[in-house]
Design an enzyme around this catalytic site. Structure first.
Site, PDB file in Angstrom:
ATOM      1  N   GLU A 231       0.885  -1.176   0.000  1.00 23.19           N
ATOM      2  CA  GLU A 231       0.000   0.000   0.000  1.00 23.19           C
ATOM      3  C   GLU A 231       0.915   1.216   0.000  1.00 23.19           C
ATOM      4  OE1 GLU A 231      -3.384   0.080   0.020  1.00 23.19           O
ATOM      5  OE2 GLU A 231      -3.682  -2.086   0.082  1.00 23.19           O
ATOM      6  N   CYS A 265      -2.204   9.617   2.482  1.00 28.89           N
ATOM      7  CA  CYS A 265      -1.711   8.964   1.257  1.00 28.89           C
ATOM      8  C   CYS A 265      -2.590   9.271   0.051  1.00 28.89           C
ATOM      9  CB  CYS A 265      -1.618   7.457   1.469  1.00 28.89           C
ATOM     10  SG  CYS A 265      -3.188   6.705   1.905  1.00 28.89           S
TER      11      CYS A 265
HETATM   12  P1  NAD Z   1       8.108   4.732   5.320  1.00 26.61           P
HETATM   13  O1  NAD Z   1       8.211   3.884   4.112  1.00 26.61           O
HETATM   14  O2  NAD Z   1       9.216   5.622   5.649  1.00 26.61           O
HETATM   15  O3  NAD Z   1       7.857   3.847   6.624  1.00 26.61           O
HETATM   16  C1  NAD Z   1       6.795   2.932   6.712  1.00 26.61           C
HETATM   17  C2  NAD Z   1       7.185   1.800   7.631  1.00 26.61           C
HETATM   18  O4  NAD Z   1       8.260   1.087   7.032  1.00 26.61           O
HETATM   19  C3  NAD Z   1       7.675   2.249   9.009  1.00 26.61           C
HETATM   20  O5  NAD Z   1       7.165   1.361   9.981  1.00 26.61           O
HETATM   21  C4  NAD Z   1       9.197   2.119   8.896  1.00 26.61           C
HETATM   22  O6  NAD Z   1       9.840   1.874  10.114  1.00 26.61           O
HETATM   23  C5  NAD Z   1       9.310   0.909   7.981  1.00 26.61           C
HETATM   24  N1  NAD Z   1      10.594   0.830   7.270  1.00 26.61           N
HETATM   25  C6  NAD Z   1      11.481   1.805   7.017  1.00 26.61           C
HETATM   26  N2  NAD Z   1      12.533   1.328   6.315  1.00 26.61           N
HETATM   27  C7  NAD Z   1      12.281   0.024   6.116  1.00 26.61           C
HETATM   28  C8  NAD Z   1      12.967  -1.022   5.430  1.00 26.61           C
HETATM   29  N3  NAD Z   1      14.140  -0.815   4.829  1.00 26.61           N
HETATM   30  N4  NAD Z   1      12.395  -2.238   5.387  1.00 26.61           N
HETATM   31  C9  NAD Z   1      11.204  -2.470   5.975  1.00 26.61           C
HETATM   32  N5  NAD Z   1      10.507  -1.523   6.639  1.00 26.61           N
HETATM   33  C10 NAD Z   1      11.038  -0.289   6.703  1.00 26.61           C
HETATM   34  O7  NAD Z   1       6.748   5.505   5.084  1.00 26.61           O
HETATM   35  P2  NAD Z   1       6.157   6.623   5.982  1.00 26.61           P
HETATM   36  O8  NAD Z   1       6.971   7.865   5.811  1.00 26.61           O
HETATM   37  O9  NAD Z   1       5.912   6.092   7.350  1.00 26.61           O
HETATM   38  O10 NAD Z   1       4.725   6.830   5.301  1.00 26.61           O
HETATM   39  C11 NAD Z   1       4.499   7.756   4.296  1.00 26.61           C
HETATM   40  C12 NAD Z   1       4.317   7.066   2.970  1.00 26.61           C
HETATM   41  O11 NAD Z   1       3.358   6.046   3.093  1.00 26.61           O
HETATM   42  C13 NAD Z   1       3.779   7.989   1.906  1.00 26.61           C
HETATM   43  O12 NAD Z   1       4.421   7.711   0.690  1.00 26.61           O
HETATM   44  C14 NAD Z   1       2.314   7.626   1.820  1.00 26.61           C
HETATM   45  O13 NAD Z   1       1.691   7.908   0.601  1.00 26.61           O
HETATM   46  C15 NAD Z   1       2.370   6.162   2.077  1.00 26.61           C
HETATM   47  N6  NAD Z   1       1.097   5.706   2.593  1.00 26.61           N
HETATM   48  C16 NAD Z   1       0.353   4.880   1.839  1.00 26.61           C
HETATM   49  C17 NAD Z   1      -0.876   4.477   2.297  1.00 26.61           C
HETATM   50  C18 NAD Z   1      -1.756   3.557   1.517  1.00 26.61           C
HETATM   51  O14 NAD Z   1      -2.701   3.044   2.102  1.00 26.61           O
HETATM   52  N7  NAD Z   1      -1.497   3.326   0.244  1.00 26.61           N
HETATM   53  C19 NAD Z   1      -1.326   4.905   3.535  1.00 26.61           C
HETATM   54  C20 NAD Z   1      -0.516   5.751   4.275  1.00 26.61           C
HETATM   55  C21 NAD Z   1       0.704   6.139   3.807  1.00 26.61           C
END
Ligand code: NAD
Length: 486
Positions: A231, A265
């Site tokens: 997502e 998002c």
């Molecule tokens: P992020 O990718 O930085 O982090 C998301 C999660 O991934 C966190 O728990 C983080 O600790 C973990 N993470 C970080 N590095 C990782 C790695 N190398 N391997 C595995 N996990 C890792 O995202 P964010 O900044 O928390 O969220 C914002 C983004 O999420 C935006 O791009 C937004 O559009 C997207 N988003 C999408 C949806 C959806 O439903 N499609 C919903 C909310 C947010």
């Protein structure tokens, strides 16, 4: 097996998976063993789990609002009640209402030549599901997937975001109070833990977050052939149709953009408006933003940017756009100093061009570039020349123009004359497409995402299958000719 990708070699063999910390492995093993010994839970057990989740949400609603607000610096309590508690409770209630029906095996039609055999589809729990959640709706985006995974009969390991530590701790505590660790385990930590977490051999890995990290998660899961749901994010456009009544549309566009200060998002990222209506649009946005948020700095209903890193990132996008010739219109009705609260005023960016970062990166803040078009086809061509977005919002009453835009663009989901609300419809699958994600959840789709659809064919005692076995002779030739039709 090694795949060569852009100047570096990607080793996908399972043996090459990095060693994971024993505790994560131990929890996974504990959950897997419990699943193996107890099997998938029955309907009553699943309904009880969903009821517990509903209580976790409702009984602690004030604690959630406080934790999330402290994590953000300031997050509107109203937004938390609406976009975290209400949405999640609605989802859980929907699940409870329909679960018995969803779990029932479904009859599948069988082709004439195989009758009187019968076909059925069974929905089986997968086993242990890993869920990685982001910070922007730190409760909703963790708890809805957990609820749906439990409804499908799985055990769950959840890794919430490090950017909302109080909310993540509260998730850990409330789940520990209500579920044993072999049923639901919450693992807190940052990207390093996330990276390790995604190398675990889950039966399914459900990731919500940025597109860049999504790539890493998919690579890590590939080593174990763990199926993934991604997502992700992207730049979701608004298309204001030529016939659109801007006064009517602007409430939804402005409200959708400024909810959670744009850290949504599916927030409208940028807007396309007819060139002749640009001034009307700008004025309407300014008036509406001021009506929604007459003050900003001390206004608890206007949410802060979650962290300095993201605040600086958004300011950096604006600086870059300004330096390259864009006009930046910040609407700060009382000219307050917002930096101390880490707030950014509702902002429109005019004259944005393709060389600006703001037209390539997801903005994730209360800032909206406004592009103009002479014909709606120009907007369609622009959208199609860029990565497929998570959402698209069309405003206008001309059915032909609306259908043209919807048919010729591909986005995860869409709304007509509205923003955001497709996400709130439990029976509309929610997910992206390509760079904005793959797979979907919510409602029945979510139940299926966390289930294995097992096909079973029941042969009848009297059947004609013997005709398809060797030695092939005249009878076979006749039957196959009839079946093929020539
Ligand atoms: P992020 O990718 O930085 O982090 C998301 C999660 O991934 C966190 O728990 C983080 O600790 C973990 N993470 C970080 N590095 C990782 C790695 N190398 N391997 C595995 N996990 C890792 O995202 P964010 O900044 O928390 O969220 C914002 C983004 O999420 C935006 O791009 C937004 O559009 C997207 N988003 C999408 C949806 C959806 O439903 N499609 C919903 C909310 C947010």
């Amino acid at each position: 097996m090694a795949l060569v990708q852009e100047n570096h070699t990607l080793d996908l063999s399972p043996e090459s998976s990095p060693k994971t910390t024993p505790s994560l492995h131990e929890i996974l093993e504990k959950q897997r063993t419990a699943f193996r010994l107890a099997g998938a839970p029955d309907l009553a057990h699943r309904l009880a789990s969903l009821e517990k989740i509903q209580r976790i949400l409702i009984d602690h609603k004030d604690a959630w609002a406080k934790a999330i607000s402290e994590d953000f610096g300031n997050r509107s309590r109203h937004e938390t009640l609406m976009a975290e508690i209400f949405t999640s409770v609605t989802s859980v209630k929907h699940c409870r209402k329909h679960l018995a029906k969803w779990m029932r095996p479904k009859k599948a039609p069988i082709a004439m030549q195989f009758k009187p055999g019968r076909g059925k589809i069974f929905y089986q729990a997968l086993g242990v599901v890993g869920i990685i959640a982001p910070w922007n709706y730190p409760l909703q985006l963790a708890i809805i997937p957990v609820a749906q995974a439990l409804a499908a009969g799985n055990r769950v390991m959840l890794k919430p975001s490090e950017l909302t530590p109080r909310t993540s701790e509260l998730l850990k505590q409330t789940f520990a109070d209500n579920f044993s660790e072999d049923e639901v385990a919450v693992i807190t930590g940052g990207p390093d833990i996330g990276a390790t977490f995604s190398t675990l051999p889950f039966d399914h890995l459900f990731y919500t977050g940025s597109t860049n990290v999504g790539r890493l998660v998919m690579q890590a899961a590939a080593r174990n052939l763990t199926p993934v749901t991604l997502e992700l994010g992207g730049k979701s456009p608004v298309v204001v149709g030529e016939d659109c009544n801007i006064d009517k549309a602007i409430g939804s566009i402005t409200g959708g953009k400024l909810l959670n200060a744009g850290q949504t998002c599916v927030a409208p990222d940028y807007a396309f408006v007819p060139a002749a209506k640009l001034d009307t649009f700008v004025k309407a946005f300014e008036t509406t933003a001021a009506k929604l948020y007459p003050t900003l700095a001390g206004n608890e209903q206007y949410t802060s940017i979650v962290a300095d890193r993201h605040y600086q990132r958004i300011r950096g996008l604006l600086d870059d756009a300004k330096a390259k010739g864009a006009k930046i219109l910040e609407f700060n009705p009382k000219n307050e100093d917002l930096a101390a609260q880490r707030k950014i005023a509702p902002t429109l960016v005019l004259d944005a061009t393709e060389d600006m970062k703001i037209m390539h990166e997801e903005i994730f803040g209360p800032v909206m570039p406004v592009l103009t078009y002479k014909t709606e086809d120009e907007a369609v061509e622009y959208i199609n020349a860029h990565p497929r977005p998570l959402a698209l919002y069309y405003f206008g009453d001309n059915a032909e123009a609306r259908d043209n835009v919807l048919a010729r663009t591909t986005s995860g989901g869409a709304c007509v004359n509205e923003t955001l609300f497709h996400v709130a419809q439990e029976e509309l699958p929610f997910g992206g497409v390509g760079p904005s994600g793959s797979g979907a959840y919510h409602g029945l789709t979510g139940f299926k995402t966390f289930s294995h659809e097992k096909s079973v064919f029941y042969q009848s005692r009297i059947n004609g299958v013997w005709m398809f076995r060797p030695p092939y002779g005249r009878l076979f030739n006749m039957v196959i000719k009839t079946l093929i039709g020539k």
